[in-house]
Every structure is written in structure tokens, then in C-alpha cells.
Design a protein around this motif. Structure first.
Motif, PDB file in Angstrom:
ATOM      1  N   ILE A  68       0.838  -1.208   0.000  1.00  0.00           N
ATOM      2  CA  ILE A  68       0.000   0.000   0.000  1.00  0.00           C
ATOM      3  C   ILE A  68       0.872   1.256   0.000  1.00  0.00           C
ATOM      4  O   ILE A  68       0.565   2.251  -0.658  1.00  0.00           O
ATOM      5  CB  ILE A  68      -0.932  -0.008   1.239  1.00  0.00           C
ATOM      6  CG1 ILE A  68      -1.874  -1.222   1.171  1.00  0.00           C
ATOM      7  CG2 ILE A  68      -1.723   1.292   1.341  1.00  0.00           C
ATOM      8  CD1 ILE A  68      -2.628  -1.509   2.460  1.00  0.00           C
ATOM      9  N   LEU A  82      -0.271  -0.844 -13.428  1.00  0.00           N
ATOM     10  CA  LEU A  82       0.195  -1.843 -12.466  1.00  0.00           C
ATOM     11  C   LEU A  82      -0.687  -3.085 -12.509  1.00  0.00           C
ATOM     12  O   LEU A  82      -0.204  -4.225 -12.470  1.00  0.00           O
ATOM     13  CB  LEU A  82       0.199  -1.249 -11.055  1.00  0.00           C
ATOM     14  CG  LEU A  82       0.881  -2.108 -10.003  1.00  0.00           C
ATOM     15  CD1 LEU A  82       2.373  -2.247 -10.305  1.00  0.00           C
ATOM     16  CD2 LEU A  82       0.692  -1.523  -8.618  1.00  0.00           C
ATOM     17  N   PHE A 107      -1.580 -14.583   7.207  1.00  0.00           N
ATOM     18  CA  PHE A 107      -2.432 -13.706   6.402  1.00  0.00           C
ATOM     19  C   PHE A 107      -2.182 -13.897   4.893  1.00  0.00           C
ATOM     20  O   PHE A 107      -1.031 -13.883   4.449  1.00  0.00           O
ATOM     21  CB  PHE A 107      -2.149 -12.233   6.711  1.00  0.00           C
ATOM     22  CG  PHE A 107      -2.586 -11.792   8.075  1.00  0.00           C
ATOM     23  CD1 PHE A 107      -3.937 -11.684   8.379  1.00  0.00           C
ATOM     24  CD2 PHE A 107      -1.652 -11.475   9.058  1.00  0.00           C
ATOM     25  CE1 PHE A 107      -4.356 -11.260   9.642  1.00  0.00           C
ATOM     26  CE2 PHE A 107      -2.059 -11.048  10.318  1.00  0.00           C
ATOM     27  CZ  PHE A 107      -3.418 -10.951  10.612  1.00  0.00           C
ATOM     28  N   GLU A 114      -4.612 -13.123  -4.044  1.00  0.00           N
ATOM     29  CA  GLU A 114      -4.677 -13.250  -5.510  1.00  0.00           C
ATOM     30  C   GLU A 114      -3.492 -14.059  -6.044  1.00  0.00           C
ATOM     31  O   GLU A 114      -3.637 -14.843  -6.988  1.00  0.00           O
ATOM     32  CB  GLU A 114      -4.747 -11.857  -6.147  1.00  0.00           C
ATOM     33  CG  GLU A 114      -6.049 -11.160  -5.757  1.00  0.00           C
ATOM     34  CD  GLU A 114      -6.140  -9.744  -6.284  1.00  0.00           C
ATOM     35  OE1 GLU A 114      -5.433  -8.876  -5.747  1.00  0.00           O
ATOM     36  OE2 GLU A 114      -6.906  -9.519  -7.233  1.00  0.00           O
ATOM     37  N   MET A 167     -11.999 -10.981   6.466  1.00  0.00           N
ATOM     38  CA  MET A 167     -11.149 -12.177   6.354  1.00  0.00           C
ATOM     39  C   MET A 167     -11.937 -13.397   6.804  1.00  0.00           C
ATOM     40  O   MET A 167     -12.792 -13.298   7.671  1.00  0.00           O
ATOM     41  CB  MET A 167      -9.952 -12.059   7.297  1.00  0.00           C
ATOM     42  CG  MET A 167      -9.090 -10.873   7.048  1.00  0.00           C
ATOM     43  SD  MET A 167      -7.737 -10.896   8.262  1.00  0.00           S
ATOM     44  CE  MET A 167      -7.496  -9.161   8.509  1.00  0.00           C
TER      45      MET A 167
HETATM   46  N1  CO8 Z   1       1.314  -2.890   2.370  1.00  0.00           N
HETATM   47  C1  CO8 Z   1       2.304  -2.225   3.008  1.00  0.00           C
HETATM   48  N2  CO8 Z   1       2.617  -2.452   4.279  1.00  0.00           N
HETATM   49  C2  CO8 Z   1       1.926  -3.374   4.942  1.00  0.00           C
HETATM   50  C3  CO8 Z   1       0.871  -4.089   4.349  1.00  0.00           C
HETATM   51  C4  CO8 Z   1       0.583  -3.827   2.988  1.00  0.00           C
HETATM   52  N3  CO8 Z   1      -0.384  -4.485   2.314  1.00  0.00           N
HETATM   53  N4  CO8 Z   1       0.329  -4.936   5.271  1.00  0.00           N
HETATM   54  C5  CO8 Z   1       1.051  -4.739   6.405  1.00  0.00           C
HETATM   55  N5  CO8 Z   1       1.997  -3.800   6.210  1.00  0.00           N
HETATM   56  C6  CO8 Z   1       2.974  -3.306   7.177  1.00  0.00           C
HETATM   57  C7  CO8 Z   1       2.276  -2.387   8.199  1.00  0.00           C
HETATM   58  O1  CO8 Z   1       2.134  -1.077   7.689  1.00  0.00           O
HETATM   59  C8  CO8 Z   1       3.247  -2.479   9.371  1.00  0.00           C
HETATM   60  O2  CO8 Z   1       4.325  -1.639   9.113  1.00  0.00           O
HETATM   61  P1  CO8 Z   1       4.856  -0.614  10.279  1.00  0.00           P
HETATM   62  O3  CO8 Z   1       5.384  -1.572  11.318  1.00  0.00           O
HETATM   63  O4  CO8 Z   1       5.907   0.164   9.575  1.00  0.00           O
HETATM   64  O5  CO8 Z   1       3.659   0.146  10.749  1.00  0.00           O
HETATM   65  C9  CO8 Z   1       3.757  -3.912   9.299  1.00  0.00           C
HETATM   66  O6  CO8 Z   1       3.486  -4.372   7.965  1.00  0.00           O
HETATM   67  C10 CO8 Z   1       3.032  -4.843  10.270  1.00  0.00           C
HETATM   68  O7  CO8 Z   1       1.634  -4.698  10.053  1.00  0.00           O
HETATM   69  P2  CO8 Z   1       0.588  -4.300  11.211  1.00  0.00           P
HETATM   70  O8  CO8 Z   1       1.268  -3.528  12.285  1.00  0.00           O
HETATM   71  O9  CO8 Z   1      -0.605  -3.684  10.556  1.00  0.00           O
HETATM   72  O10 CO8 Z   1       0.254  -5.776  11.767  1.00  0.00           O
HETATM   73  P3  CO8 Z   1      -1.090  -6.239  12.480  1.00  0.00           P
HETATM   74  O11 CO8 Z   1      -0.818  -7.608  13.002  1.00  0.00           O
HETATM   75  O12 CO8 Z   1      -1.575  -5.191  13.418  1.00  0.00           O
HETATM   76  O13 CO8 Z   1      -2.177  -6.335  11.293  1.00  0.00           O
HETATM   77  C11 CO8 Z   1      -2.952  -6.950   9.106  1.00  0.00           C
HETATM   78  C12 CO8 Z   1      -2.003  -7.269  10.278  1.00  0.00           C
HETATM   79  C13 CO8 Z   1      -4.397  -7.153   9.537  1.00  0.00           C
HETATM   80  C14 CO8 Z   1      -2.599  -7.905   7.991  1.00  0.00           C
HETATM   81  C15 CO8 Z   1      -2.747  -5.479   8.664  1.00  0.00           C
HETATM   82  O14 CO8 Z   1      -1.347  -5.267   8.468  1.00  0.00           O
HETATM   83  C16 CO8 Z   1      -3.445  -5.084   7.412  1.00  0.00           C
HETATM   84  O15 CO8 Z   1      -4.641  -4.854   7.426  1.00  0.00           O
HETATM   85  N6  CO8 Z   1      -2.695  -4.961   6.286  1.00  0.00           N
HETATM   86  C17 CO8 Z   1      -3.205  -4.503   5.032  1.00  0.00           C
HETATM   87  C18 CO8 Z   1      -4.038  -5.558   4.361  1.00  0.00           C
HETATM   88  C19 CO8 Z   1      -4.593  -5.037   3.061  1.00  0.00           C
HETATM   89  O16 CO8 Z   1      -5.357  -4.089   3.008  1.00  0.00           O
HETATM   90  N7  CO8 Z   1      -4.183  -5.689   1.958  1.00  0.00           N
HETATM   91  C20 CO8 Z   1      -4.654  -5.347   0.660  1.00  0.00           C
HETATM   92  C21 CO8 Z   1      -3.752  -4.347   0.042  1.00  0.00           C
HETATM   93  S1  CO8 Z   1      -4.411  -3.736  -1.502  1.00  0.00           S
HETATM   94  C22 CO8 Z   1      -4.043  -4.943  -2.590  1.00  0.00           C
HETATM   95  O17 CO8 Z   1      -3.483  -5.969  -2.261  1.00  0.00           O
HETATM   96  C23 CO8 Z   1      -4.440  -4.676  -3.981  1.00  0.00           C
HETATM   97  C24 CO8 Z   1      -4.212  -5.914  -4.832  1.00  0.00           C
HETATM   98  C25 CO8 Z   1      -4.138  -5.570  -6.230  1.00  0.00           C
HETATM   99  C26 CO8 Z   1      -2.853  -4.947  -6.519  1.00  0.00           C
HETATM  100  C27 CO8 Z   1      -2.803  -4.304  -7.773  1.00  0.00           C
HETATM  101  C28 CO8 Z   1      -1.616  -3.448  -7.948  1.00  0.00           C
HETATM  102  C29 CO8 Z   1      -1.335  -2.425  -6.850  1.00  0.00           C
END
Ligand code: CO8
Length: 256
Positions: A68, A82, A107, A114, A167
Motif C-alpha cells: 500500500i 500496475l 495472512f 490473488e 477475512m
Molecule cells: N502494504 C504495506 N505495508 C503493509 C501491508 C501492505 N499491504 N500490510 C502490512 N503492512 C505493514 C504495516 O504497515 C506495518 O508496518 P509498520 O510496522 O511500519 O507500521 C507492518 O506491515 C506490520 O503490520 P501491522 O502492524 O498492521 O500488523 P497487524 O498484526 O496489526 O495487522 C494486518 C495485520 C491485519 C494484515 C494489517 O497489516 C493489514 O490490514 N494490512 C493490510 C491488508 C490489506 O489491506 N491488503 C490489501 C492491500 S491492496 C491490494 O493488495 C491490492 C491488490 C491488487 C494490486 C494491484 C496493484 C497495486
């Protein structure tokens, strides 16, 4: 050779580990490039490799989605580009002539689910959580999820997962046919290996032909894939996308 993945080959099986555990193995562009390059080069050409397992490094995540933080400032055009490129990567994995199993160790969200959907089938550990949470970001899945999930679990369950963005647990994924087996984490890779080893006793030409034939029967949803790419790109032009990403970065609920 790669910054974001590690590959180990043992007894005909290549274990490809996505290795960005601090970011829950989120797929930035470079990681997906590494995966694509590995598939199209060493995994394809190395004749000692007869099957591939994809998994995530660390204890928490297979892949928590596309990165993200990388795409937060993308325009509609960049989002569409992308998605188009990512669709190509996923299609190449789906069409890979050797069996590919996703070993989901936590997760598997968004682009991570995908990626698992593009594999030929999936095994998961007990703790795995699977979802397509893109609507929380003002987006829709952009790496083929709207099409492959519906093919696998049917329209109703796919709609529920995509529209709620929630989820599901490994056991529900098993009941819905999204994963083939759920095992303890300690048995995850060995279960995937056991399945691949059953295939190594069979004709690799026949296996490649079977993969092609199964995929061919399901490939008529080209329009669906195009609609997904366009709508995914369009999402980047909306205020909802800005709100969704800001909420994620600030660890709060979005207000749509
Ligand atoms: N992108 C970037 N960073 C991420 C992502 C991600 N998808 N997921 C987790 N991280 C990072 C967090 O920002 C965090 O970093 P920091 O320590 O610097 O704050 C670190 O990983 C650990 O994550 P959390 O602290 O959030 O861990 P939790 O245990 O509290 O939560 C979750 C775990 C529930 C998995 C939570 O991290 C979350 O909700 N993540 C995002 C999930 C999400 O929305 N995924 C979908 C992304 S959009 C996508 O995939 C589009 C697909 C199509 C792509 C097309 C091209 C772009």
C-alpha cells in the motif's frame, strides 16, 4: 541474486519464500518482479525442478497484499498499468507447466490471496486468514481476484468476501474449497511436498497438459479480467482511495 525472495531446491521441489517479513511480505513491484523472473527463468528451465511451493517468511503472513505504501500516490493511469502488468505475472504463474502450490502460513490478503489463487491449489496452516480487503481502501482486487475467487468458491461466497472485505479463517476456506488442506504450521511445507511428490511419479508432460486443459476451460472470463483492471485503475482517482489509504497508514477505520 534476488532482494525479496529466496529459493531452495530439494529433491525436485523449489521452495520460493517471499522475504519481506517486516512488511508482512507485502508485494511491492520489485518483489513481484523477482517472483516473475524466477518463474520464467530458473524454475522453468531447471530440469531438476518438477514442482514449486510458494510461501511467506516469518510467522505471521503469507502475503498481506500489494504494498500500500508503494502505490498510495498512484494516479488512475499508474494503477491501471500496475494492474495490467500484475495480471500478466499472475497469468504466467497460473499457466506454469509444473505444479505450483501456495503454502499459506498466515495472512493471505488482497494481492497476496490473488497470488495464492493464481497457484494451482493451496494448503494453509490453522492460523491462516484469507481475504480481499480492497474495498476498505476504496479499491477493488486488481490481480485477478474478482475472477479467480468466483471460479473457485462460486459467485455467492466470492461476493460476500469481496463486498464485505472481511477475512475468513482457514477452516472456512477449507469448507468453501478455497484451500485443499489445513494443517499445523509444522506440517505445512511437508504437506505441500507430499502432494508434489505424488505428481513426480506421474508423467510431467501429462501434468503440463492437464494444467493447460483445466485453465483453458476457465479462461472465457477475459472480459471480467479487463473490467477488473479498468475498475481497479479508476479507484485511484477517487477520494475514497485517499481516505482508505490514510486510514490504513494511521491505523484507524476509514470514513466513507
Ligand atoms: N502494504 C504495506 N505495508 C503493509 C501491508 C501492505 N499491504 N500490510 C502490512 N503492512 C505493514 C504495516 O504497515 C506495518 O508496518 P509498520 O510496522 O511500519 O507500521 C507492518 O506491515 C506490520 O503490520 P501491522 O502492524 O498492521 O500488523 P497487524 O498484526 O496489526 O495487522 C494486518 C495485520 C491485519 C494484515 C494489517 O497489516 C493489514 O490490514 N494490512 C493490510 C491488508 C490489506 O489491506 N491488503 C490489501 C492491500 S491492496 C491490494 O493488495 C491490492 C491488490 C491488487 C494490486 C494491484 C496493484 C497495486
Amino acid at each position: 541474486m534476488y532482494n525479496n525472495i529466496q529459493i531452495q531446491v530439494n529433491d525436485h521441489t523449489a521452495l520460493l519464500e517471499i522475504n519481506r517479513p517486516k512488511n508482512l511480505n507485502a508485494l511491492n513491484r520489485e518483489t513481484l518482479e523477482d517472483i516473475d523472473h524466477a518463474f520464467q527463468n530458473e524454475l522453468l528451465n531447471d530440469e531438476s525442478v518438477r514442482g514449486v511451493i510458494i510461501t511467506g517468511a516469518g510467522e505471521k503472513a503469507f502475503v498481506a497484499g500489494a504494498d500500500i505504501k508503494e502505490f498510495m500516490h498512484y494516479s488512475q493511469e499508474e494503477g491501471l498499468a500496475l494492474a495490467k502488468w500484475g495480471h500478466g505475472v499472475m497469468n504466467r504463474i497460473e499457466a506454469f507447466p509444473k505444479p505450483v502450490i501456495a503454502a499459506i502460513n498466515g495472512f493471505a490478503l488482497g494481492g497476496g490471496l490473488e497470488l495464492a489463487l493464481a497457484c494451482h491449489f493451496r494448503v494453509a496452516n490453522q492460523q491462516a486468514k484469507l481475504g480481499l480487503p480492497e474495498v476498505s481502501l476504496g479499491l477493488i482486487p486488481g490481480y485477478g481476484g474478482t475472477q479467480r475467487l468466483a471460479q473457485l468458491v462460486g459467485k455467492g461466497k466470492a461476493m460476500e468476501m469481496i463486498l464485505t472485505g472481511e477475512m475468513i479463517h482457514a477452516q472456512d476456506a477449507l469448507n468453501w474449497g478455497l484451500v485443499n488442506y489445513v494443517v499445523e504450521q509444522t506440517d505445512l511445507i511437508s504437506k505441500a511436498m507430499e502432494l508434489l511428490e505424488k505428481m513426480y511419479g506421474k508423467s510431467s508432460n501429462a501434468i503440463a497438459a492437464a494444467i493447460k486443459a483445466v485453465n483453458a476451460g476457465l479462461s472465457k472470463s477475459e472480459d471480467g479480467f479487463s473490467t477488473e483492471m479498468q475498475a481497479f485503475g479508476d479507484g485511484f482517482g477517487t477520494p475514497d482511495f485517499k481516505e482508505g489509504v490514510d486510514a490504513f497508514l494511521n491505523k484507524r477505520k476509514p470514513k466513507f
